[in-house]
Design a protein around this motif. Structure first.
Motif, short mmCIF file in Angstrom:
data_model
loop_
_atom_site.label_atom_id
_atom_site.label_comp_id
_atom_site.label_asym_id
_atom_site.label_seq_id
_atom_site.Cartn_x
_atom_site.Cartn_y
_atom_site.Cartn_z
N GLN A 80 0.85 -1.19 0.00
CA GLN A 80 0.00 0.00 0.00
C GLN A 80 0.89 1.24 0.00
OE1 GLN A 80 -2.58 0.24 3.43
NE2 GLN A 80 -3.61 2.06 2.71
N LEU A 81 0.48 2.26 -0.76
CA LEU A 81 1.17 3.56 -0.75
C LEU A 81 0.16 4.61 -0.32
CD1 LEU A 81 3.76 5.21 -1.41
CD2 LEU A 81 2.78 5.59 -3.69
N ILE A 82 0.49 5.34 0.73
CA ILE A 82 -0.37 6.41 1.24
C ILE A 82 0.31 7.74 0.92
CG2 ILE A 82 -1.38 7.45 3.31
CD1 ILE A 82 -1.35 4.57 4.53
N ILE A 83 -0.42 8.63 0.28
CA ILE A 83 0.11 9.95 -0.07
C ILE A 83 -0.51 10.98 0.87
CG2 ILE A 83 0.31 11.69 -1.88
CD1 ILE A 83 0.10 9.29 -3.88
N THR A 84 0.36 11.75 1.52
CA THR A 84 -0.10 12.76 2.46
C THR A 84 0.10 14.16 1.88
OG1 THR A 84 2.05 12.90 3.58
CG2 THR A 84 0.46 11.27 4.42
N LYS A 85 -0.49 15.14 2.55
CA LYS A 85 -0.38 16.53 2.08
C LYS A 85 0.97 17.14 2.41
CE LYS A 85 -5.27 17.36 2.76
NZ LYS A 85 -6.27 17.92 3.67
N MET A 87 4.77 16.88 5.32
CA MET A 87 5.66 16.07 6.15
C MET A 87 5.04 15.78 7.53
SD MET A 87 8.39 15.36 4.41
CE MET A 87 9.82 15.08 5.45
N HIS A 88 4.36 16.76 8.09
CA HIS A 88 3.76 16.57 9.42
C HIS A 88 2.69 15.47 9.37
CE1 HIS A 88 5.93 19.97 10.99
NE2 HIS A 88 5.46 20.73 10.03
N GLU A 89 1.86 15.53 8.34
CA GLU A 89 0.82 14.50 8.18
C GLU A 89 1.47 13.13 7.95
OE1 GLU A 89 -2.42 13.56 4.82
OE2 GLU A 89 -2.62 15.58 5.68
N ARG A 90 2.58 13.13 7.22
CA ARG A 90 3.30 11.87 6.96
C ARG A 90 3.76 11.22 8.27
NH1 ARG A 90 9.24 11.67 4.00
NH2 ARG A 90 8.96 9.71 2.91
N LYS A 91 4.44 12.00 9.12
CA LYS A 91 4.93 11.43 10.38
C LYS A 91 3.80 10.94 11.27
CE LYS A 91 7.50 14.85 11.21
NZ LYS A 91 8.35 15.93 11.64
N LEU A 92 2.75 11.71 11.34
CA LEU A 92 1.62 11.32 12.17
C LEU A 92 1.00 10.03 11.65
CD1 LEU A 92 -0.18 11.97 14.58
CD2 LEU A 92 -1.58 13.38 13.07
N LYS A 93 0.86 9.91 10.34
CA LYS A 93 0.29 8.69 9.74
C LYS A 93 1.19 7.49 10.02
CE LYS A 93 -2.95 6.84 7.27
NZ LYS A 93 -4.28 6.70 7.90
N MET A 94 2.49 7.67 9.84
CA MET A 94 3.44 6.58 10.09
C MET A 94 3.36 6.14 11.55
SD MET A 94 6.59 8.12 7.86
CE MET A 94 7.64 6.73 7.52
N HIS A 95 3.30 7.11 12.44
CA HIS A 95 3.18 6.81 13.86
C HIS A 95 1.89 6.04 14.15
CE1 HIS A 95 1.59 7.79 17.88
NE2 HIS A 95 2.82 7.53 18.27
N ASP A 96 0.78 6.52 13.59
CA ASP A 96 -0.52 5.90 13.84
C ASP A 96 -0.59 4.45 13.35
OD1 ASP A 96 -1.39 8.25 15.01
OD2 ASP A 96 -2.57 8.89 13.28
N LEU A 97 0.14 4.14 12.30
CA LEU A 97 0.10 2.80 11.71
C LEU A 97 1.04 1.80 12.41
CD1 LEU A 97 0.11 3.76 7.92
CD2 LEU A 97 -1.81 2.78 9.20
N SER A 98 1.88 2.29 13.31
CA SER A 98 2.94 1.43 13.85
C SER A 98 2.77 1.12 15.33
CB SER A 98 4.30 2.10 13.63
OG SER A 98 4.39 3.27 14.44
N ASP A 99 3.39 0.00 15.72
CA ASP A 99 3.46 -0.41 17.12
C ASP A 99 4.81 -0.06 17.74
OD1 ASP A 99 0.95 -1.73 16.90
OD2 ASP A 99 1.96 -3.49 16.05
N ALA A 100 5.79 0.25 16.89
CA ALA A 100 7.15 0.51 17.37
C ALA A 100 7.89 1.34 16.32
CB ALA A 100 7.88 -0.81 17.62
N ILE A 101 9.05 1.86 16.72
CA ILE A 101 9.84 2.75 15.86
C ILE A 101 11.28 2.26 15.84
CG2 ILE A 101 10.73 5.12 15.64
CD1 ILE A 101 7.85 5.16 17.72
N ILE A 102 11.89 2.25 14.65
CA ILE A 102 13.32 1.94 14.52
C ILE A 102 13.97 3.00 13.64
CG2 ILE A 102 15.04 0.35 13.53
CD1 ILE A 102 13.26 -1.98 14.31
N ALA A 103 15.17 3.42 14.03
CA ALA A 103 15.98 4.30 13.19
C ALA A 103 17.18 3.51 12.67
CB ALA A 103 16.46 5.52 13.97
N LEU A 104 17.33 3.54 11.36
CA LEU A 104 18.53 3.04 10.70
C LEU A 104 19.38 4.26 10.36
CD1 LEU A 104 17.13 0.42 8.13
CD2 LEU A 104 18.20 -0.03 10.33
N PRO A 105 20.58 4.07 9.84
CA PRO A 105 21.36 5.23 9.42
C PRO A 105 20.63 6.09 8.38
CG PRO A 105 22.78 3.34 9.63
CD PRO A 105 21.37 2.84 9.80
#
Length: 193
Positions: A80-85, A87-105
């Protein structure tokens, strides 16, 4: 952990180990039935990560703002590809869809996304585990700087301790699955979350 948002670079960088481990993290997600939530690009570390999941029959949801759709060369083979308006909406959507967060380089964008998620956790806005996959010591200097923030009294030790750091995929995922969130700050009520 059924879905994890991963923040990482839209460039591949110049360390082959980082490229390899991004792909291996994707494979681990697919094998463990963890849905990847990420920035939606087919290039850079983002692309290697998504390919690792997709090549092993896993699920990938990309979230990309409209203005970056072409610049970051969005991935066309995602679950699935979700297009947001924006960057702020993008981060919020990513957060809402997830149970956890990982940072790679990654670069500034990766750091900004990581620190926003950590700040939200510090404020009690979520209690999700936040992991850093510290490939080849990529985050060593940043972690040292954060320890300086603790030592100088600008960051509480318990907030620094919210970060789960490991240099191996298995170690990081195991720690994240066993994560016990800190109690909410007294001034935040559970119903506010």
């Amino acid at each position: 952990m059924k879905s994890v948002v991963v923040f990482c670079g839209s460039n591949v960088g110049n360390d082959p180990k980082i490229i390899q481990m991004a792909s291996q993290l994707g494979e681990a997600f697919a094998k463990d039935n963890i849905k990847l939530i990420y920035g939606g690009a087919k290039i850079g570390i983002m692309g290697k990560l998504a390919a690792g999941v997709l090549n092993n029959n896993g699920e990938v949801i990309g979230v990309i703002p409209d203005f970056l759709k072409l610049k970051e060369v969005f991935h066309t083979q995602l679950t699935q590809l979700i297009i947001t308006k924006n960057m702020h909406e993008r981060k919020l959507k990513m957060h809402d869809l997830s149970d956890a967060i990982i940072a790679l380089p990654g670069g500034f964008g990766t750091l900004e996304e990581l620190f926003e998620m950590v700040t939200w956790a510090q404020l009690g806005l979520h209690q999700k585990p936040i992991g850093i996959l510290n490939i080849n010591g990529f985050y060593d200097e940043l972690l040292a700087f954060m320890r300086t923030m603790v030592n100088k009294g600008f960051l509480k030790q318990e907030n620094y301790d919210m970060l789960i750091v490991d240099d191996s995929i298995g170690g990081l995922l195991s720690k994240m699955k066993n994560y016990q969130p800190q109690p909410l700050p007294k001034w935040i009520k559970k119903e506010q979350l």
